[in-house]
Design a protein around this motif. Structure first.
Motif, short mmCIF file in Angstrom:
data_model
loop_
_atom_site.label_atom_id
_atom_site.label_comp_id
_atom_site.label_asym_id
_atom_site.label_seq_id
_atom_site.Cartn_x
_atom_site.Cartn_y
_atom_site.Cartn_z
N LEU A 91 0.60 4.79 -19.58
CA LEU A 91 1.38 5.28 -19.09
C LEU A 91 1.50 4.82 -17.56
CD1 LEU A 91 1.26 9.12 -19.93
CD2 LEU A 91 2.77 7.40 -20.72
N TYR A 92 0.43 4.46 -16.87
CA TYR A 92 0.66 4.06 -15.45
C TYR A 92 0.01 2.77 -15.19
CZ TYR A 92 0.97 9.29 -15.15
OH TYR A 92 1.64 10.41 -15.75
N GLY A 93 -0.70 2.25 -16.02
CA GLY A 93 -1.09 0.78 -15.86
C GLY A 93 -2.80 0.77 -15.55
N ARG A 94 -3.24 -0.34 -15.28
CA ARG A 94 -4.74 -0.58 -15.03
C ARG A 94 -4.75 -1.47 -13.80
NH1 ARG A 94 -9.73 -0.75 -17.99
NH2 ARG A 94 -8.50 -0.20 -19.92
N PRO A 95 -5.75 -1.20 -12.87
CA PRO A 95 -5.73 -1.89 -11.56
C PRO A 95 -5.90 -3.51 -11.82
CG PRO A 95 -7.14 -0.01 -11.16
CD PRO A 95 -6.56 -0.23 -12.91
N LEU A 111 -4.84 -5.33 -8.50
CA LEU A 111 -6.30 -5.05 -7.69
C LEU A 111 -6.36 -6.20 -6.69
CD1 LEU A 111 -8.68 -3.35 -8.28
CD2 LEU A 111 -9.44 -5.11 -9.62
N ASP A 112 -5.97 -7.48 -6.92
CA ASP A 112 -5.95 -8.35 -5.94
C ASP A 112 -5.04 -7.88 -4.69
OD1 ASP A 112 -7.29 -10.21 -7.41
OD2 ASP A 112 -5.66 -11.00 -8.52
N ALA A 113 -3.62 -7.39 -5.23
CA ALA A 113 -2.83 -7.01 -4.09
C ALA A 113 -3.70 -5.89 -3.31
CB ALA A 113 -1.49 -6.40 -4.53
N ALA A 114 -4.27 -5.06 -3.77
CA ALA A 114 -4.76 -3.83 -3.03
C ALA A 114 -5.95 -4.65 -2.47
CB ALA A 114 -5.61 -2.91 -4.21
N ARG A 115 -6.79 -5.37 -2.87
CA ARG A 115 -7.82 -6.03 -1.50
C ARG A 115 -7.17 -6.62 -0.63
NH1 ARG A 115 -10.63 -8.10 -7.30
NH2 ARG A 115 -12.19 -6.47 -7.60
N TYR A 116 -6.00 -7.41 -0.82
CA TYR A 116 -5.44 -7.97 0.32
C TYR A 116 -4.93 -6.95 1.35
CZ TYR A 116 -1.68 -10.21 2.97
OH TYR A 116 -0.89 -10.67 3.58
N PHE A 117 -4.33 -6.03 0.96
CA PHE A 117 -4.02 -5.07 1.80
C PHE A 117 -5.03 -4.32 2.61
CE2 PHE A 117 0.09 -5.10 -0.66
CZ PHE A 117 1.05 -5.48 0.49
N LEU A 144 -0.46 1.53 3.59
CA LEU A 144 -0.62 0.54 2.84
C LEU A 144 -2.11 0.37 2.33
CD1 LEU A 144 1.69 -2.17 3.64
CD2 LEU A 144 1.89 -0.82 1.65
N LYS A 145 -2.93 0.56 3.06
CA LYS A 145 -4.46 0.57 2.77
C LYS A 145 -4.84 1.97 2.21
CE LYS A 145 -8.94 0.56 5.16
NZ LYS A 145 -9.64 0.75 6.42
N ARG A 146 -4.38 3.01 2.68
CA ARG A 146 -4.54 4.24 1.50
C ARG A 146 -4.08 4.11 0.16
NH1 ARG A 146 -2.78 6.70 6.34
NH2 ARG A 146 -0.87 7.39 5.36
N ILE A 147 -3.12 3.57 0.03
CA ILE A 147 -2.65 3.34 -1.41
C ILE A 147 -3.58 2.55 -2.06
CG2 ILE A 147 -0.68 2.26 -2.72
CD1 ILE A 147 1.15 3.34 -0.63
N SER A 148 -3.84 1.32 -1.29
CA SER A 148 -4.75 0.25 -1.95
C SER A 148 -6.11 0.79 -2.13
CB SER A 148 -4.70 -0.90 -1.06
OG SER A 148 -3.38 -1.40 -0.92
N LEU A 149 -6.61 1.45 -1.36
CA LEU A 149 -7.96 2.10 -1.87
C LEU A 149 -8.03 2.94 -3.12
CD1 LEU A 149 -9.19 3.15 1.98
CD2 LEU A 149 -9.93 1.28 0.61
N ARG A 150 -6.94 3.79 -3.30
CA ARG A 150 -7.25 4.38 -4.63
C ARG A 150 -6.95 3.47 -5.55
NH1 ARG A 150 -1.81 8.32 -2.54
NH2 ARG A 150 -2.66 9.26 -0.75
N ILE A 151 -6.35 2.39 -5.67
CA ILE A 151 -6.45 1.54 -6.68
C ILE A 151 -7.77 0.87 -6.89
CG2 ILE A 151 -5.68 -0.71 -7.76
CD1 ILE A 151 -2.90 0.20 -6.08
N LEU A 152 -8.60 0.65 -5.77
CA LEU A 152 -9.72 0.04 -5.93
C LEU A 152 -10.63 1.18 -6.26
CD1 LEU A 152 -10.10 -1.76 -2.48
CD2 LEU A 152 -9.63 -2.60 -4.70
N ALA A 153 -10.51 2.56 -5.99
CA ALA A 153 -11.46 3.72 -6.38
C ALA A 153 -11.20 3.86 -7.93
CB ALA A 153 -11.02 4.94 -5.65
#
Length: 424
Positions: A119-123, A135-141, A272-281
């Protein structure tokens, strides 16, 4: 809004009837409510974690029996077919709700993970039109935010706004925009998220203080996207289900809401960092990290104990906290933002600003805006009554997007500081 199929054009009556059946089938399904944790548990655990007393949370879920709903959704999916864009919309929507039902029936087990990823995808999923992943985008931000952090002057956002004060302020603003009493603003002490929005109600977490960025984000994200699209969707004469967020449109809806923050100046690099950290988590949890490890990850990235707990809790909603499982919904915020941003730029390049307005006619996926175009043209799907303030100024929006389209042709890898200075 309940649609009377008898008032619908004969050739569309079948779809209106299927749409009403769809709404009836999913009426009792509440995804976030089913997987959420009680606020009382969070309060106790945050107090213990703040003292360094770590233990894995023990969460009990009420597992629903949705077998009847799943069977009805399968029937709707089959009967709607794909011959007409409305049928395709209904089939795809019924399928996503059926997958969500399977996910909810597995609540409390690792069986939630696979359907949540569907439903929501994988990092690690690739970003459309790019060779990079979410995941690359999350690390970048995250890296950019960390690099800029020591150089940026703190914004004047330290003023704390109590939930009750913000409630009154938002209520006044929304009454002016939508009309008196159309959207209620309430304080909810049991709410685990900082805020949540429906068609006619926005809830704020009790006992929480907000700042000016929070206020702007609540208006841009919750009110002028989530509530606004729900109200426009409820007014649709054939597809009343456009008033409710189905699982398959979550990425577009959350991406649109974050894009609205961007366009209205309500987003900052910390957001943007908070959003990205959740993906890394989420990626950490899928790789085996347990709740305490994910909590410590958020703490190590500068979040407070309370914020770290809430962030980790979002990753482990509905799944075991021992590692190897995750609830993937937070993956959609960044992937959705990137997809929506690309769609806006594409629509401008194609001179199709009408498609951008149609995106607010209800709870639509980007795919739906394109495929349902014949029904927008015929009037079977109504153009939106309300548009966000930033969408009402088309020339300003076009200016931002046109500039974005052009500067994207400049390859930053070829740009040197000396080159820029010599051109000035």
């Amino acid at each position: 809004m309940s649609v009377n199929p008898a008032n619908v054009a004969p050739e569309l009556r079948r779809y209106a009837e299927l749409d009403q059946r769809l709404l009836a089938a999913v009426k009792g399904m509440r995804i976030l409510t089913t997987v959420s944790w009680p606020a009382s548990l969070e309060d106790r655990m945050i107090a213990a974690y703040s003292k360094g007393q770590f233990s894995l949370p023990e969460v009990t879920y009420q597992r629903p029996d949705l077998s009847a709903e799943r069977a009805e959704l399968a029937r709707i999916e089959h009967e709607a077919g794909y011959e007409d864009p409305m049928g395709e919309y209904l089939s795809r929507t019924a399928e996503s709700w059926r997958i969500a039902a399977e996910m909810l029936e597995a609540v409390g087990t690792s069986g939630v993970t696979a359907p949540s990823i569907v439903l929501y995808g994988r990092p690690g999923d690739a970003i459309p039109g790019s060779d990079r992943s979410n995941l690359d985008a999350a690390r970048y931000f995250v890296e950019l935010s960390d690099e800029l952090g020591s150089d940026l002057l703190a914004d004047d956002i330290s003023v704390s706004i109590p939930a009750d004060t913000l409630r009154d302020d938002l209520a006044h603003t929304l009454d002016d925009f939508f009309g008196a009493g159309v959207i209620a603003v309430e304080v909810d002490p049991e709410l685990t998220a900082k805020a949540a929005a429906g068609a006619t109600r926005i809830r704020l977490r009790g006992g929480t203080c907000f700042n000016e960025y929070d206020r702007h984000q609540l208006l841009a994200h919750e009110a002028f996207v989530h509530s606004l699209t729900a109200l426009n969707g409820r007014a649709q004469p054939v597809l009343a289900s456009l008033g409710r967020t189905s699982p398959r449109v979550t990425a577009t809806q959350e991406g649109l809401a974050v894009f609205a923050e961007l366009m209205s100046g309500a987003i900052d690099i910390a957001r943007l960092k908070r959003i990205s950290l959740r993906i890394l988590a989420i990626d950490m949890a899928l790789s085996g990290a347990d709740f305490v490890e994910v909590y410590r990850f958020f703490c190590s990235r500068g979040q407070s104990p309370a914020d770290s707990f809430h962030s980790a809790q979002r990753v482990f909603r509905g799944v075991p906290v021992t590692g190897g499982a995750a609830f993937a919904k937070d993956n959609v915020y960044l992937s959705g933002l990137l997809a929506v941003h690309t769609f806006f730029r594409w629509a401008l390049k194609q001179r199709r600003m009408d498609m951008l307005r149609h995106l607010f006619a209800g709870k639509l996926a980007l795919h739906d805006v394109i495929t349902l175009e014949p029904h927008f043209e015929s009037g079977a799907i109504l153009s939106p009554r309300w548009l966000p303030p930033w969408m009402q100024h088309v020339h300003g929006l076009a200016g931002k997007l046109a500039f974005s389209l052009f500067v994207n042709r400049i390859h930053m890898g070829k740009v040197q500081a000396e080159t820029i200075s010599l051109s000035l």
